[in-house]
Write a protein that holds these residues in place. Sequence first.
Motif, short mmCIF file in Angstrom:
data_model
loop_
_atom_site.label_atom_id
_atom_site.label_comp_id
_atom_site.label_asym_id
_atom_site.label_seq_id
_atom_site.Cartn_x
_atom_site.Cartn_y
_atom_site.Cartn_z
N ALA A 353 106.38 22.07 12.13
CA ALA A 353 105.69 23.00 13.02
C ALA A 353 104.21 23.17 12.66
O ALA A 353 103.44 23.72 13.45
CB ALA A 353 106.39 24.36 13.00
N MET A 354 103.81 22.75 11.48
CA MET A 354 102.42 22.98 11.03
C MET A 354 101.41 22.13 11.80
O MET A 354 100.30 22.59 12.11
CB MET A 354 102.29 22.66 9.53
CG MET A 354 102.65 23.81 8.61
SD MET A 354 101.58 25.27 8.79
CE MET A 354 99.98 24.59 8.33
N GLY A 355 101.75 20.88 12.11
CA GLY A 355 100.83 19.99 12.81
C GLY A 355 100.40 20.57 14.14
O GLY A 355 101.24 20.93 14.95
N GLY A 356 99.09 20.68 14.35
CA GLY A 356 98.58 21.19 15.61
C GLY A 356 98.34 22.69 15.62
O GLY A 356 97.81 23.22 16.61
N GLN A 357 98.73 23.40 14.54
CA GLN A 357 98.44 24.84 14.49
C GLN A 357 96.93 25.06 14.52
O GLN A 357 96.16 24.31 13.92
CB GLN A 357 99.02 25.47 13.21
CG GLN A 357 100.54 25.51 13.16
CD GLN A 357 101.14 26.49 14.18
OE1 GLN A 357 100.48 27.44 14.62
NE2 GLN A 357 102.38 26.24 14.55
N THR A 358 96.50 26.11 15.20
CA THR A 358 95.07 26.43 15.25
C THR A 358 94.86 27.86 14.79
O THR A 358 95.78 28.70 14.88
CB THR A 358 94.49 26.26 16.67
OG1 THR A 358 95.18 27.16 17.56
CG2 THR A 358 94.65 24.84 17.17
N PHE A 359 93.65 28.15 14.32
CA PHE A 359 93.34 29.51 13.87
C PHE A 359 91.83 29.71 13.97
O PHE A 359 91.05 28.85 13.52
CB PHE A 359 93.80 29.73 12.43
CG PHE A 359 93.68 31.15 11.98
CD1 PHE A 359 94.62 32.11 12.37
CD2 PHE A 359 92.61 31.56 11.18
CE1 PHE A 359 94.50 33.43 11.95
CE2 PHE A 359 92.50 32.88 10.76
CZ PHE A 359 93.44 33.83 11.15
N LYS A 360 91.43 30.83 14.55
CA LYS A 360 90.00 31.14 14.64
C LYS A 360 89.55 31.66 13.28
O LYS A 360 89.92 32.75 12.86
CB LYS A 360 89.72 32.17 15.73
CG LYS A 360 88.23 32.39 15.95
CD LYS A 360 87.96 33.28 17.15
CE LYS A 360 86.45 33.42 17.38
NZ LYS A 360 86.15 34.30 18.52
N ALA A 361 88.73 30.88 12.59
CA ALA A 361 88.39 31.16 11.20
C ALA A 361 87.11 31.98 11.10
O ALA A 361 86.27 31.98 12.02
CB ALA A 361 88.21 29.84 10.45
N PRO A 362 86.89 32.65 9.96
CA PRO A 362 85.64 33.38 9.75
C PRO A 362 84.39 32.51 9.85
O PRO A 362 83.30 33.02 10.10
CB PRO A 362 85.83 33.94 8.33
CG PRO A 362 87.31 34.16 8.22
CD PRO A 362 87.91 32.98 8.94
N SER A 363 84.51 31.20 9.66
CA SER A 363 83.34 30.32 9.82
C SER A 363 82.81 30.35 11.24
O SER A 363 81.68 29.90 11.50
CB SER A 363 83.72 28.88 9.47
OG SER A 363 84.70 28.38 10.39
N GLY A 364 83.61 30.85 12.18
CA GLY A 364 83.21 30.87 13.58
C GLY A 364 83.83 29.74 14.38
O GLY A 364 83.68 29.69 15.60
#
Length: 419
Positions: A353-364
């Motif tokens: 399930a990890m492949g393709g996970q996305t997350f809006k990171a503090p880097s912007g």
Amino acid sequence: MKNRRSFIKALTLSASIAAIGSVSTFAQAADTIKVGILHSLSGTMAISETALKNTALMTIEEINANGGVMGKMLEPVVVDPASDWPLFAEKARQLISQDKVSVVFGCWTSVSRKSVLPVFKELNSLLFYPVQYEGEELEKNVFYTGAAPNQQAIPAVEYLMSKDGGEAKRFVLLGTDYVYPRTTNKILRAFLHSKGVADADIMEEYTPFGHSDYQTIIAKIKKFAAEGKKTAVVSTINGDSNVPFYKELGNAGLKATDVPVVAFSVGEEELRGVDAKPLAGHLAAWNYFMSVKNPTNAAFIKKYQTWAKANGVPNADTVVTNDPMEATYVGIHMWKQAVEQAGTTDVDKVIAAMGGQTFKAPSGFTLTMDKTNHHLHKPVLIGEVRPDGQFSTVWKTKEPIRAQPWSPYIEGNESKQGM
């Protein structure tokens, strides 16, 4: 009612963390999911890894306050491998076999990661590794949330060779003596050769972990730089040795305008230990800087500063955030998302399930876990040290870059890019 119960559980866990301190082992509870935290809280790497332990605890507290994972609270189990590489393996086995954790977040040095890999493979458990590294590795049981060489080392040297970066022609490859610096410098030497840089224009030096006397090496760098061509230093020094290195650099009057230093393991946390004023203008290459301006980062910084004060972190008024802390934060949230998508903490199903996970990171940037190589797509940022120990970004990529864990500059790597 469910949310209220979850909130109460979160408060109970938070109170336990505060009461027990940084090293805590909770009694096993059927309604919690145990999470291992494997970072050195003593020894030469404590200067860098303690903040990652803190970030992991903060993130777990945040997730618990929002209902946990699949309705269960996360229960952190913190161990201290004390910058002792064989002890990392022993502690990893303890976390997996005795404490029954579902996942481990930890390690900084590659030698510690190499130490624990056989344990994670043998016991089919899951490690999230949050620090930039040398690549030349892909393991089913590891997700790499730090940078591969093409997301840090190669762009940094390309920058030094560019007009904006000073058009360096000679390079000092200076590192701590272990697998990460030696492998990274092997890749960089091959890269420099591909750009026409001769071996005579490359100086390579190593010091042991914990090294503190840099007078001789700084003198050699000054002599090498005085031989005619524009020279730059690429530093892969790790741990608390960075403090005497940068102090000696300042004492020797070696300014960034003379010989710029670009570092791959020095961030805001390490610069807290030195007077950064003489270091202004020297460089670091990362995928995140605390100075990045965007609402997500502002919230991340405020969250950590608040957590540090509430949990008695020493000098809490001056805590900073840095790249491996962001990578830790992203990794824990992505694991949470994958567990919820899989509907289980079963390692093989979470990996799928990890492949393709996305997350809006503090880097912007919105980061994506690659579907085939267990590495994040990450932006590359190069920053100049400011007198206050922060970084001003002088160059960055427009988009996140896909990792190449197997460097194309190493012969024989052409067919190794996938899992």
